[in-house]
Design a protein around this motif. Structure first.
Motif, mmCIF file in Angstrom:
data_model
loop_
_atom_site.group_PDB
_atom_site.id
_atom_site.type_symbol
_atom_site.label_atom_id
_atom_site.label_comp_id
_atom_site.label_asym_id
_atom_site.label_seq_id
_atom_site.Cartn_x
_atom_site.Cartn_y
_atom_site.Cartn_z
ATOM 1 N N VAL A 25 0.899 -1.082 -0.127
ATOM 2 C CA VAL A 25 0.100 0.114 0.033
ATOM 3 C C VAL A 25 0.897 1.322 -0.260
ATOM 4 C CG1 VAL A 25 -1.779 1.260 1.341
ATOM 5 C CG2 VAL A 25 -1.691 -1.234 1.457
ATOM 6 N N SER A 26 0.818 2.021 -0.963
ATOM 7 C CA SER A 26 1.652 3.255 -1.017
ATOM 8 C C SER A 26 0.995 4.333 -0.017
ATOM 9 C CB SER A 26 1.703 3.873 -2.582
ATOM 10 O OG SER A 26 0.475 4.394 -2.849
ATOM 11 N N THR A 29 -1.764 6.182 -1.412
ATOM 12 C CA THR A 29 -3.109 5.262 -1.431
ATOM 13 C C THR A 29 -3.759 5.405 -0.065
ATOM 14 O OG1 THR A 29 -2.372 3.897 -3.153
ATOM 15 C CG2 THR A 29 -4.389 3.225 -1.865
ATOM 16 N N ILE A 58 -10.988 0.718 -4.685
ATOM 17 C CA ILE A 58 -10.043 1.652 -5.199
ATOM 18 C C ILE A 58 -8.585 1.066 -5.260
ATOM 19 C CG2 ILE A 58 -8.586 3.608 -4.088
ATOM 20 C CD1 ILE A 58 -11.278 4.358 -2.762
ATOM 21 N N ASP A 59 -8.438 0.109 -4.464
ATOM 22 C CA ASP A 59 -6.744 -0.526 -4.536
ATOM 23 C C ASP A 59 -6.957 -1.968 -4.205
ATOM 24 O OD1 ASP A 59 -4.222 -1.304 -4.429
ATOM 25 O OD2 ASP A 59 -3.520 0.581 -3.464
ATOM 26 N N ASN A 60 -6.509 -2.859 -4.875
ATOM 27 C CA ASN A 60 -6.489 -4.221 -5.086
ATOM 28 C C ASN A 60 -5.957 -4.777 -3.624
ATOM 29 O OD1 ASN A 60 -8.137 -4.624 -7.359
ATOM 30 N ND2 ASN A 60 -6.183 -4.982 -8.614
ATOM 31 N N SER A 61 -4.979 -4.116 -2.939
ATOM 32 C CA SER A 61 -4.190 -4.623 -1.916
ATOM 33 C C SER A 61 -5.235 -4.639 -0.875
ATOM 34 C CB SER A 61 -3.185 -3.845 -1.588
ATOM 35 O OG SER A 61 -3.379 -2.475 -1.333
#
Length: 169
Positions: A25-26, A29, A58-61
């Motif tokens: 995760v950045s 993000t 929003i994010d796959n992680s």
């Protein structure tokens, strides 16, 4: 033998954090998810589960992150910050109903309840109740064993008072 503490596995690699629960995760993000959670909470009462679903889109992680981890990592910190800043109000707590009690711990004698085995007279049940409550008050006021024994020795007189009150009605 040294004690082994369990710690969360987090490795910092540039601006990307590797979480055991959440994948890569950045920080951008993370900020985006936190602002989404904050906006949603400010707009109304939203639970953690729908916000977690939005984060997954929003994010796959976030698909590998469990609901409890999302709640602890994103939802709760945002709620705490909003409460501290006064942006949202805390939920009212549910309190247990308090029983009405007089100063000596015995319920008040003014009751609308009459037992069915009295002969239909409210005066009779009130008189019997008064005699029994006097017994309870005296027993609660007893400080020594001797006073409790003395109270029990006088029980016959109290029974007679109860019977006399019952006969009046």
């Amino acid at each position: 033998m040294p004690s082994q503490k369990r710690t969360a596995v987090k490795r910092k690699t540039g601006s990307v954090t590797k979480n055991r629960n959440g994948g890569n995760v950045s920080s951008a993000t993370k900020a985006r998810i936190r602002s989404m959670v904050e906006r949603s909470l400010l707009s109304g009462k939203v639970g953690s589960a729908p916000l977690h679903e939005r984060a997954k889109s929003i994010d796959n992680s976030f698909k590998t992150m469990g609901p409890q981890a999302f709640h602890a990592s994103y939802y709760l910190p945002v709620v705490r910050n909003l409460l501290a800043s006064g942006a949202i109000k805390p939920r009212p707590r549910k309190t247990a109903r308090r029983k009405e009690a007089s100063s000596n711990g015995v319920r008040s004698t003014t009751s609308n309840h009459t037992s069915p085995d009295t002969r239909g007279s409210a005066n009779t049940s009130g008189a019997v109740r008064e005699v029994l409550l006097k017994l309870v008050r005296d027993s609660l006021a007893s400080e020594t064993r001797a006073s409790v024994v003395g109270l029990m020795e006088g029980l016959d007189a109290r029974v007679a008072a109860v019977l006399a009150a019952a006969r009046k009605g």
